[in-house]
Design an enzyme around this catalytic site. Structure first.
Site, PDB file in Angstrom:
ATOM      1  N   LYS A 230      -2.111  -1.434  -3.933  1.00  0.00           N
ATOM      2  CA  LYS A 230      -2.988  -0.268  -3.868  1.00  0.00           C
ATOM      3  C   LYS A 230      -2.169   1.006  -3.956  1.00  0.00           C
ATOM      4  O   LYS A 230      -1.178   1.093  -3.239  1.00  0.00           O
ATOM      5  CB  LYS A 230      -3.746  -0.324  -2.544  1.00  0.00           C
ATOM      6  CG  LYS A 230      -4.618   0.873  -2.278  1.00  0.00           C
ATOM      7  CD  LYS A 230      -5.214   0.766  -0.908  1.00  0.00           C
ATOM      8  CE  LYS A 230      -5.945   2.064  -0.605  1.00  0.00           C
ATOM      9  NZ  LYS A 230      -6.334   2.163   0.758  1.00  0.00           N
TER      10      LYS A 230
ATOM     11  N   LYS B 123       0.867  -1.185   0.000  1.00  0.00           N
ATOM     12  CA  LYS B 123       0.000   0.000   0.000  1.00  0.00           C
ATOM     13  C   LYS B 123       0.901   1.231   0.000  1.00  0.00           C
ATOM     14  O   LYS B 123       1.692   1.439   0.923  1.00  0.00           O
ATOM     15  CB  LYS B 123      -0.896  -0.018   1.233  1.00  0.00           C
ATOM     16  CG  LYS B 123      -1.753   1.238   1.356  1.00  0.00           C
ATOM     17  CD  LYS B 123      -2.746   1.110   2.496  1.00  0.00           C
ATOM     18  CE  LYS B 123      -3.587   2.379   2.609  1.00  0.00           C
ATOM     19  NZ  LYS B 123      -4.596   2.261   3.673  1.00  0.00           N
TER      20      LYS B 123
HETATM   21  C1  PBG Z   1      -7.491   3.185   5.546  1.00  0.00           C
HETATM   22  C2  PBG Z   1      -7.733   3.142   4.082  1.00  0.00           C
HETATM   23  C3  PBG Z   1      -7.529   4.142   3.103  1.00  0.00           C
HETATM   24  C4  PBG Z   1      -8.048   3.638   1.920  1.00  0.00           C
HETATM   25  C5  PBG Z   1      -8.502   2.346   2.187  1.00  0.00           C
HETATM   26  N1  PBG Z   1      -8.282   2.049   3.524  1.00  0.00           N
HETATM   27  C6  PBG Z   1      -7.028   5.535   3.200  1.00  0.00           C
HETATM   28  C7  PBG Z   1      -5.653   5.837   3.613  1.00  0.00           C
HETATM   29  O1  PBG Z   1      -4.767   4.999   3.703  1.00  0.00           O
HETATM   30  O2  PBG Z   1      -5.449   7.029   3.898  1.00  0.00           O
HETATM   31  C8  PBG Z   1      -8.109   4.368   0.609  1.00  0.00           C
HETATM   32  C9  PBG Z   1      -9.123   3.876  -0.366  1.00  0.00           C
HETATM   33  C10 PBG Z   1      -9.407   4.794  -1.505  1.00  0.00           C
HETATM   34  O3  PBG Z   1      -8.754   5.835  -1.707  1.00  0.00           O
HETATM   35  O4  PBG Z   1     -10.331   4.455  -2.249  1.00  0.00           O
HETATM   36  N2  PBG Z   1      -6.161   3.241   5.941  1.00  0.00           N
END
Ligand code: PBG
Length: 323
Positions: A248, A195
């Site tokens: 992601k 991520k």
């Molecule tokens: C929680 C999380 C996030 C997303 C999914 N789970 C946001 C982040 O890391 O700030 C983002 C999903 C999206 O942008 O569609 N940590």
């Protein structure tokens, strides 16, 4: 000899032939649709930064889930906006929390739908970070028991899959141990393994009210410049017990999806995130792109790169247009 000697165009003559030789297909059964759950009942309000997606109270989330199930979409992933926040994110761990309540309602309403929950503190902490703070530091090891307790409460409510998105080291192992110890060895872990610290999460953070109050997430989410590091994160998560690993965002990181799917033997998911969706919606609203074709092409590209599961806000539209 005269050219052309080969004629690849022969197989592009007509939809029957094109369909016969098609290498990649996306079905609604590959897709997971995100839902944003708020407290209360009877609530269904469109999210300004995610047009076509809604803030839903648990009862309305169950209605939405029925619609998702009827479209043949594999499942939903739940995010929660709690009634109150504190430094430890305690409303995220409560058995009567919004996500836990919605899981129970959706499981009752939809026998044929996978229920996935996002496991992370950022929606529940007053400071908006994904772990607990000591000074300005997001501390790793003290966060793990909280994530484990959150995953357990989701499992107790009936989640089929828990999806840790916090990027703390060792959280997959901690969650697996907690689940197994409490008799939830059948609950799967979909880890947000690679991520990245991405600007493409902007619309989500407005929707989930989860932007960090101070600082940013670069101390725990990955540097967008790195791909070998993604392989290491994936390896560690698989060793700790991840059943599915996720990359992601998706579109700007298709090279990462490809190398991850080539180099590990667990299924790969990709998250087509909020900023990717919002850009398509904004351009389509202005008539600058053909939304239906762009969505089809986008999800096909993510599948072609090697993802078997795609988390996407386009899921319902895709199923309506292409199923
Ligand atoms: C929680 C999380 C996030 C997303 C999914 N789970 C946001 C982040 O890391 O700030 C983002 C999903 C999206 O942008 O569609 N940590």
């Amino acid at each position: 000899m005269a050219f052309p000697q080969q004629r690849p165009r022969r197989l592009r003559r007509g939809e029957r032939l094109r369909d016969l030789v098609r290498e990649t297909r996306v079905r609604p059964a590959n897709l997971i649709y995100p839902l944003f759950v708020v407290p209360g009942s009877g609530m269904r309000e469109e999210i300004a930064t995610l047009p076509g997606c809604f803030h839903l109270s648990p009862d309305r989330a169950a209605d939405e889930a029925r619609e998702v199930e009827a479209l043949g979409i594999a499942g939903v992933i739940l995010f929660g906006l709690p009634e109150s926040k504190d430094p430890e994110g305690s409303r995220g761990l409560a058995d009567d929390g919004v996500v836990q309540t919605a899981v129970r309602e959706i499981r009752r309403a939809c026998p044929d739908l996978l229920v996935v929950t996002d496991v992370c503190l950022c929606e529940y902490t007053s400071h908006g970070h994904c772990g607990v703070l000591e000074g300005h530091d997001v501390v790793n090891d003290a966060t793990l028991p909280l994530l484990s307790r959150m995953a357990l409460s989701h499992a107790r409510a009936g989640a089929h899959v828990v999806a840790p998105s916090d990027m703390m080291d060792g959280r997959v192992g901690a969650i697996r141990t907690a689940l197994d110890g409490a008799g939830f060895s059948e609950v799967a872990i979909l880890s947000y393994a690679a991520k990245y610290a991405s600007a493409f999460y902007g619309p989500f953070r407005v929707a989930a009210d989860s932007a960090p109050a101070v600082g940013d997430r670069r101390g725990y989410q990955m540097d967008p410049c790195n791909v070998r590091e993604a392989l290491r994160e994936v390896r560690l998560d698989v060793e700790e017990g991840a059943d599915i690993v996720m990359v992601k965002p998706a579109l700007p990181y298709l090279d990462v999806v490809r190398v991850v799917s080539d180099s590990c033997d667990v299924p790969v998911a990709a998250y087509n995130v909020s900023g990717e969706y919002a850009m398509v919606k904004a351009a389509a609203a202005r008539g600058w792109i053909d939304e239906e074709r762009v969505v089809g092409e986008t999800l096909t590209a993510i599948r072609r790169a090697g993802a078997s599961a795609i988390l996407t806000y386009h899921a319902k539209d895709f199923a309506r247009w292409f199923a």
